[in-house]
Design an enzyme around this catalytic site. Sequence first.
Site, PDB file in Angstrom:
ATOM      1  N   ASP A 114       0.764  -1.013  -0.045  1.00  0.00           N
ATOM      2  CA  ASP A 114       0.281   0.123   0.014  1.00  0.00           C
ATOM      3  C   ASP A 114       1.199   1.075   0.107  1.00  0.00           C
ATOM      4  O   ASP A 114       2.350   1.336   0.766  1.00  0.00           O
ATOM      5  CB  ASP A 114      -1.086  -0.117   1.619  1.00  0.00           C
ATOM      6  CG  ASP A 114      -2.177   1.081   1.335  1.00  0.00           C
ATOM      7  OD1 ASP A 114      -2.682   1.377   0.231  1.00  0.00           O
ATOM      8  OD2 ASP A 114      -2.873   1.255   2.455  1.00  0.00           O
ATOM      9  N   HIS A 121      -9.341  -1.267  -8.352  1.00  0.00           N
ATOM     10  CA  HIS A 121      -9.449  -0.458  -7.056  1.00  0.00           C
ATOM     11  C   HIS A 121      -8.383   0.767  -7.228  1.00  0.00           C
ATOM     12  O   HIS A 121      -8.403   2.042  -7.502  1.00  0.00           O
ATOM     13  CB  HIS A 121      -8.255  -0.781  -5.582  1.00  0.00           C
ATOM     14  CG  HIS A 121      -8.507   0.359  -4.504  1.00  0.00           C
ATOM     15  ND1 HIS A 121      -9.144   1.151  -4.010  1.00  0.00           N
ATOM     16  CD2 HIS A 121      -7.040   0.499  -3.959  1.00  0.00           C
ATOM     17  CE1 HIS A 121      -9.213   1.222  -3.262  1.00  0.00           C
ATOM     18  NE2 HIS A 121      -7.876   1.837  -3.436  1.00  0.00           N
TER      19      HIS A 121
HETATM   20  C1  HEM Z   1      -9.813  -1.159   2.266  1.00  0.00           C
HETATM   21  C2  HEM Z   1      -9.952   0.355   1.969  1.00  0.00           C
HETATM   22  C3  HEM Z   1      -8.005   0.508   0.971  1.00  0.00           C
HETATM   23  C4  HEM Z   1      -7.357  -0.883   0.582  1.00  0.00           C
HETATM   24  C5  HEM Z   1      -6.940  -1.876   1.197  1.00  0.00           C
HETATM   25  C6  HEM Z   1      -6.879  -0.446   0.116  1.00  0.00           C
HETATM   26  C7  HEM Z   1      -4.995  -0.293  -0.859  1.00  0.00           C
HETATM   27  C8  HEM Z   1      -5.006   0.103  -1.826  1.00  0.00           C
HETATM   28  C9  HEM Z   1      -3.731  -0.488  -2.378  1.00  0.00           C
HETATM   29  C10 HEM Z   1      -2.674  -1.508  -2.063  1.00  0.00           C
HETATM   30  C11 HEM Z   1      -2.951   0.099  -3.799  1.00  0.00           C
HETATM   31  C12 HEM Z   1      -2.329  -0.186  -4.694  1.00  0.00           C
HETATM   32  C13 HEM Z   1      -0.793   0.858  -3.910  1.00  0.00           C
HETATM   33  C14 HEM Z   1      -0.955   1.944  -3.904  1.00  0.00           C
HETATM   34  O1  HEM Z   1      -0.725   2.710  -4.649  1.00  0.00           O
HETATM   35  O2  HEM Z   1      -0.702   2.298  -3.162  1.00  0.00           O
HETATM   36  C15 HEM Z   1      -3.749   1.532  -3.541  1.00  0.00           C
HETATM   37  C16 HEM Z   1      -3.940   2.513  -3.842  1.00  0.00           C
HETATM   38  C17 HEM Z   1      -4.998   3.626  -4.173  1.00  0.00           C
HETATM   39  N1  HEM Z   1      -5.260   3.696  -3.145  1.00  0.00           N
HETATM   40 FE1  HEM Z   1      -6.762   2.057  -2.015  1.00  0.00          FE
HETATM   41  N2  HEM Z   1      -6.830   1.730  -0.444  1.00  0.00           N
HETATM   42  C18 HEM Z   1      -8.177   1.271   0.518  1.00  0.00           C
HETATM   43  C19 HEM Z   1      -8.697   2.976   0.631  1.00  0.00           C
HETATM   44  C20 HEM Z   1      -9.051   3.627  -0.428  1.00  0.00           C
HETATM   45  C21 HEM Z   1      -9.865   5.249  -0.351  1.00  0.00           C
HETATM   46  C22 HEM Z   1     -10.742   5.002   0.709  1.00  0.00           C
HETATM   47  C23 HEM Z   1      -9.315   5.538  -1.343  1.00  0.00           C
HETATM   48  C24 HEM Z   1      -9.859   7.653  -1.723  1.00  0.00           C
HETATM   49  C25 HEM Z   1     -10.922   7.724  -1.072  1.00  0.00           C
HETATM   50  C26 HEM Z   1      -7.946   4.628  -2.291  1.00  0.00           C
HETATM   51  C27 HEM Z   1      -7.594   5.782  -2.748  1.00  0.00           C
HETATM   52  C28 HEM Z   1      -6.795   5.393  -3.283  1.00  0.00           C
HETATM   53  C29 HEM Z   1      -5.487   6.267  -4.057  1.00  0.00           C
HETATM   54  C30 HEM Z   1      -5.631   7.329  -4.523  1.00  0.00           C
HETATM   55  C31 HEM Z   1      -4.277   4.849  -4.986  1.00  0.00           C
HETATM   56  C32 HEM Z   1      -3.674   5.489  -5.926  1.00  0.00           C
HETATM   57  C33 HEM Z   1      -4.047   5.217  -7.423  1.00  0.00           C
HETATM   58  C34 HEM Z   1      -3.145   5.379  -8.387  1.00  0.00           C
HETATM   59  O3  HEM Z   1      -2.355   6.865  -9.042  1.00  0.00           O
HETATM   60  O4  HEM Z   1      -2.022   4.000  -8.990  1.00  0.00           O
HETATM   61  N3  HEM Z   1      -8.125   3.748  -1.455  1.00  0.00           N
HETATM   62  N4  HEM Z   1      -4.590   1.505  -2.284  1.00  0.00           N
END
Ligand code: HEM
Length: 294
Positions: free
Chosen positions: A138, A210
């Site tokens: 993450d 996601h």
């Molecule tokens: C169960 C809840 C969540 C989990 C387990 C999760 C996990 C992850 C993972 C594994 C990634 C891909 C690696 C990274 O770039 O960090 C990611 C990307 C991302 N997540 Fe989440 N996330 C969650 C909730 C959220 C929420 C609620 C938001 C926004 C309101 C969010 C926004 C983002 C954004 C902006 C990215 C990067 C996208 C990109 O530009 O590639 N995430 N998340």
Amino acid sequence: MGTPQSGIFGEGASFHHFLEYDVSGPQKDAAAAVQAALGVAAASKVNVVVAFGPALWNALRPGAGPDELRPFASIDGDVHSAPATQRDLFVWVHGDAHDDVLDTALDIHRAVASVGTLALDERGFVYHDLRDMTGFIDGTANPKGDDRATAALVPEGRAGAGGAYVLTQKWVHDLDSFRALSVREQERVIGRTKPDSVELTGDAMPPDSHVSRTDVKVDGVAYKMYRRSAPIGTVSEHGLYFLAFACDPIRFDVSLQRMFGTSGDGVHDRLIEFSKPVTGAYWFAPSREDLAAI
Ligand code: HEM
């Protein structure tokens, strides 16, 4: 521009403590309690970030802004929803030693206990090599270097400059159902490979992954936010305390609408089939100058 709270950008901590409070009582008592908590934060050897819900911030600093601060509103998708549990005071303590983090959290609690009712009390930790408990790294696409401040802080010339809008959501995972998927299918949920976090491309990237739902561009502007989430929990309940900072809360709104299938294109983020938010709040983490003026 105001000086941001340094703890927002302090990376690499192994232990986190998240506190959310409802605050009541006369405004002067709330102001005194917040000042006492800021005193604890200043003397602590670990990072402390303090942020306010709209009602408390507007009471403590009427008219100071920022302009877009408002309570979190629940999101009701067709199948999944995100509840609103807006509170008044958010404190994030993080550092390298569990005991120091807990000591500071306890001192903060003592400082605000006369006006604050503790509504959330969660410890966060580092899970393996910076993975979420789904097993995926993450933070890979998080802004780096100076891009962090650009994504996270209200810009110069705006009310509240140097402060940051904050979104927090406690998410509870259904790891059994996620782990029942093949690794390839899990990768299609997230939009990245599991061992090394390489983004899927072309036809391999599902539109409901996601990453597809949260990598957002509006009118040519990449809606970046700076994420500081941490895994939380125990054997019986576990997940992620999602924590992100942004220069404008529209960035949170758009991502959440795209995740929960309310953005108008009929698609929801597949991740919400395996994890659900049980809290949701918007906050403002003021600059140090704005804090000093309380
Ligand atoms: C169960 C809840 C969540 C989990 C387990 C999760 C996990 C992850 C993972 C594994 C990634 C891909 C690696 C990274 O770039 O960090 C990611 C990307 C991302 N997540 Fe989440 N996330 C969650 C909730 C959220 C929420 C609620 C938001 C926004 C309101 C969010 C926004 C983002 C954004 C902006 C990215 C990067 C996208 C990109 O530009 O590639 N995430 N998340």
